[in-house]
Scaffold this motif. Structure first.
Motif: not given
Length: 443
Positions: A340, A343-344, A346-347, A355-357, A409, A411, A413
């Motif tokens: 998490k 993800i934050k 990366t955005f 989208q971030v995986t 958006k 994210g 996990d």
């Protein structure tokens, strides 16, 4: 050497280039051929119906050729780009450029390609514009597509708030036109640097010089006083008029049509070109376009995330996300809270992402099937999904609010949970499978 012809010789030796001697048209035919070879070799067109210029397309349309362009291989692209950004150095300025061999006042002498049936016209899609930063006096270089209006005028696409547009607004506020130079047909390392969004006041051409081992030279232009790569195939200089606009619309990275816009108008002072010049065309929404725009951002994400989170192994801007809207981050997870946080970050590092995986180190971030497998076996929607509502996104996404630049958006996990039994996630292996040669068994 730091010119396009040297790079073409390189990819010719590795059989990455095909030459077409059959006469072809700039109206849809060149675009159609380029689309057909997407993901494979570059194409040099030597016989064009509407122009005496040659044309090359799909130049860096694969990661392999992208690696060659930055002086490395497919496996160390990011290291090369990150290093060039850190060690950016000014090129030497010489008295005259090779492009001064010929000059013209007719923009339509170039083989400007009509790509798609519903675009507003033909576009130059590989054009890099050079302008002087009004605050620092340094130059800026960036990609801007051009649509011909007549022999001496183009509409020029500028994104509001980006560097060239800020220079234009400053000139307009002072009651002036903005003098700029434009190049078409440069070594792809210059294009890659031009696609990188450097900080305000930084000159992307310095990054290109580092990618080229300090061998890039610039030549000063007489009308604008700007410096452009001396080995450019084609150079235009002129000004963006402060009080004229022209309607246009074009196909973007997502292979969809952008909405109609009124864009400023560029007025030509002089067109220069080398003997037997080579025009570079980039097919919008296809591999070369996506890699040129997405790979510098992918390098940036790899650098920033590995610095902030050493457990990061690799970041990939996915093909399905057009190398712009979706990212997959491969990590060696240390804590359940890692994904998490990553993800934050990366955005924050690339605000166009939608989208971030995050996946484990045994999942291939460049394989859509492998990432989907991680989601199928390691993801629980009620715990592992983060949704961001009404946030800044990409202007390209047709499903978003394109006027307000707002989107939603997610994210994801998709990593193994430490609260579950580890053997439940282990990918089963067959001993010595790499030693098996099927030719031994099937004769």
């Amino acid at each position: 050497m730091s010119d396009l012809r040297n790079y073409i010789s390189q990819i010719m030796k590795t059989k990455e280039l095909k030459t077409i001697k059959t006469k072809v048209s700039t109206k849809f035919e060149i675009a159609g051929i380029t689309a057909k070879v997407d993901g494979s070799y570059a194409v040099l067109f030597e016989n064009i119906k509407e122009s005496n210029f040659r044309l090359i397309s799909n130049l860096v349309g694969t990661r392999k050729r992208f690696g060659i362009a930055v002086g490395g291989t497919e496996s160390n692209i990011h290291e090369k780009i990150i290093s060039a950004i850190k060690t950016a150095k000014k090129p030497k300025i010489i008295s005259s450029g090779k492009f001064m061999e010929n000059k013209s006042k007719n923009l339509l002498s170039m083989p400007i390609v009509t790509h798609f049936e519903k675009e507003s016209g033909p576009f130059i899609t590989s054009s890099i514009a050079y302008a002087k930063n009004p605050e620092t006096g340094k130059q800026n270089s960036s990609f801007h597509r051009l649509m011909p209006i007549d022999k001496t005028h183009f509409s020029i696409r500028m994104v509001e708030g980006r560097h060239l547009h800020r220079c234009f607004v400053d000139a307009k506020e002072h009651g002036e036109d903005l003098k700029i130079a434009i190049t078409v047909g440069v070594h792809p390392a210059i294009s890659i640097a031009g696609a990188y969004q450097a900080d305000w006041g930084k000159d992307e051409i310095d990054i290109a010089n580092s990618l080229l081992g300090g061998k890039l030279t610039l030549a000063k232009l007489p009308f604008t006083g700007l410096n452009v790569p001396s080995s450019s195939e084609i150079v235009m200089e002129g000004k963006i008029l402060r009080d004229q606009t022209h309607p246009e619309w074009m196909v973007e990275m997502l292979q969809t049509y952008d909405h109609k816009r009124s864009q400023p108008v560029f007025e030509l002072d002089q067109l220069y070109f080398r003997n037997n010049p080579i025009f570079h065309d980039v097919l919008s929404g296809y591999s070369e376009h996506r890699l040129l725009m997405g790979m510098p951002i992918e390098s940036k994400l790899n650098g920033e995330l590995k610095k902030s989170f050493p457990q990061t192994k690799q970041v990939s801007m996915t093909n399905g996300g057009c190398n712009w809207l979706h990212a997959v981050v491969q990590i060696k997870k240390k804590n359940n809270s890692d994904p998490k946080k990553i993800i934050k970050k990366t955005f924050e590092s690339h605000r166009s992402l939608k989208q971030v995986t995050v996946v484990d180190e045994d999942i291939n971030p460049n394989s859509a099937e492998s990432v989907e497998y991680a989601m199928a076996t390691r993801f629980q929607a009620d715990k592992d999904l983060i949704i961001f509502k009404n946030v800044r996104g990409s202007s390209l996404d047709p499903s978003s609010d394109q006027q307000k630049l707002q989107t939603a958006k997610i994210g994801i996990d998709a990593t193994r949970s430490f609260s579950k039994r580890p053997e439940g996630f282990e990918l089963a292996k067959i001993p010595r499978i790499d030693k098996i040669n099927l030719k031994k068994y099937f004769k």
